[in-house]
Design a protein around this motif. Structure first.
Motif, PDB file in Angstrom:
ATOM      1  N   ASP A 185     -76.641  -0.543 -36.013  1.00 19.25           N
ATOM      2  CA  ASP A 185     -75.265  -0.623 -36.499  1.00 19.25           C
ATOM      3  C   ASP A 185     -74.497   0.623 -36.071  1.00 19.25           C
ATOM      4  O   ASP A 185     -74.756   1.723 -36.579  1.00 19.25           O
ATOM      5  CB  ASP A 185     -75.267  -0.746 -38.020  1.00 19.25           C
ATOM      6  N   PRO A 186     -73.547   0.472 -35.146  1.00 25.93           N
ATOM      7  CA  PRO A 186     -72.810   1.658 -34.676  1.00 25.93           C
ATOM      8  C   PRO A 186     -71.931   2.298 -35.750  1.00 25.93           C
ATOM      9  O   PRO A 186     -71.487   3.436 -35.591  1.00 25.93           O
ATOM     10  CB  PRO A 186     -71.954   1.135 -33.520  1.00 25.93           C
ATOM     11  N   THR A 187     -71.704   1.608 -36.863  1.00 27.10           N
ATOM     12  CA  THR A 187     -70.883   2.182 -37.935  1.00 27.10           C
ATOM     13  C   THR A 187     -71.725   2.824 -39.036  1.00 27.10           C
ATOM     14  O   THR A 187     -71.179   3.213 -40.068  1.00 27.10           O
ATOM     15  CB  THR A 187     -69.963   1.099 -38.546  1.00 27.10           C
ATOM     16  N   SER A 188     -73.031   2.925 -38.836  1.00 29.71           N
ATOM     17  CA  SER A 188     -73.882   3.557 -39.847  1.00 29.71           C
ATOM     18  C   SER A 188     -73.459   5.007 -40.051  1.00 29.71           C
ATOM     19  O   SER A 188     -73.241   5.746 -39.081  1.00 29.71           O
ATOM     20  CB  SER A 188     -75.343   3.532 -39.407  1.00 29.71           C
ATOM     21  N   PRO A 189     -73.360   5.419 -41.299  1.00 29.71           N
ATOM     22  CA  PRO A 189     -72.994   6.822 -41.568  1.00 29.71           C
ATOM     23  C   PRO A 189     -74.058   7.791 -41.032  1.00 29.71           C
ATOM     24  O   PRO A 189     -75.242   7.469 -40.959  1.00 29.71           O
ATOM     25  CB  PRO A 189     -72.937   6.895 -43.093  1.00 29.71           C
ATOM     26  N   TYR A 190     -73.599   8.965 -40.682  1.00 26.84           N
ATOM     27  CA  TYR A 190     -74.471  10.007 -40.139  1.00 26.84           C
ATOM     28  C   TYR A 190     -75.651  10.283 -41.054  1.00 26.84           C
ATOM     29  O   TYR A 190     -76.787  10.440 -40.605  1.00 26.84           O
ATOM     30  CB  TYR A 190     -73.657  11.292 -39.916  1.00 26.84           C
ATOM     31  N   THR A 191     -75.414  10.332 -42.355  1.00 23.25           N
ATOM     32  CA  THR A 191     -76.490  10.660 -43.297  1.00 23.25           C
ATOM     33  C   THR A 191     -77.584   9.589 -43.287  1.00 23.25           C
ATOM     34  O   THR A 191     -78.766   9.912 -43.404  1.00 23.25           O
ATOM     35  CB  THR A 191     -75.950  10.844 -44.725  1.00 23.25           C
ATOM     36  N   GLU A 192     -77.197   8.320 -43.137  1.00 21.74           N
ATOM     37  CA  GLU A 192     -78.203   7.255 -43.079  1.00 21.74           C
ATOM     38  C   GLU A 192     -79.005   7.332 -41.790  1.00 21.74           C
ATOM     39  O   GLU A 192     -80.220   7.115 -41.793  1.00 21.74           O
ATOM     40  CB  GLU A 192     -77.534   5.882 -43.204  1.00 21.74           C
TER      41      GLU A 192
END
Length: 127
Positions: free
Chosen positions: A70-77
């Protein structure tokens, strides 16, 4: 992180090769087990833990792929997934090293030819 332990498999009377256990000692160093009969409570416990580590690695890989695809996954995830993957990879490498140390040495008579031929044979994954 390579741990070296000399393989000493041989005729009766020679102690078996030490087994690298899937957990470190209290001071963080590699733990080894020398079992005379090849299996006991600690050996079975180590087998169970290795199986659990490999199963966990497969689960984490599946979950991490979802996050990484998922290219929209948050950096922390993404970072969390990467850290868990690194932990699972370290566990899998330790299991592989432990199991590799327990493999029998190639026969001196064939000069290792049997193992070379086995490497060249196609496996079901490559067919």
């Amino acid at each position: 992180m390579k741990h070296t332990a000399k393989r000493t498999t041989g005729p009766a009377g020679i102690s078996p090769a030490p087994r690298l256990l899937p957990w470190p000692s209290l001071d963080g160093k590699p733990s080894y087990l020398v079992a005379e009969n090849g299996g006991g409570y600690v050996s079975r416990l180590a087998d169970d833990l290795e199986a659990a580590q490999l199963a966990t690695g497969a689960d984490v890989l599946g979950l991490a792929r979802t996050v990484l695809d998922d290219p929209t996954s948050p950096y922390t995830e993404v970072r969390y997934a990467g850290l868990r993957l690194a932990e699972c990879l370290a566990d899998a490498l330790r299991v592989a090293e432990s199991r590799g140390m327990r493999l029998p040495a190639p026969d001196a008579e064939d000069g290792g030819q049997a193992s070379q031929e086995a490497k060249r044979r196609p496996t079901s994954a490559t067919r």
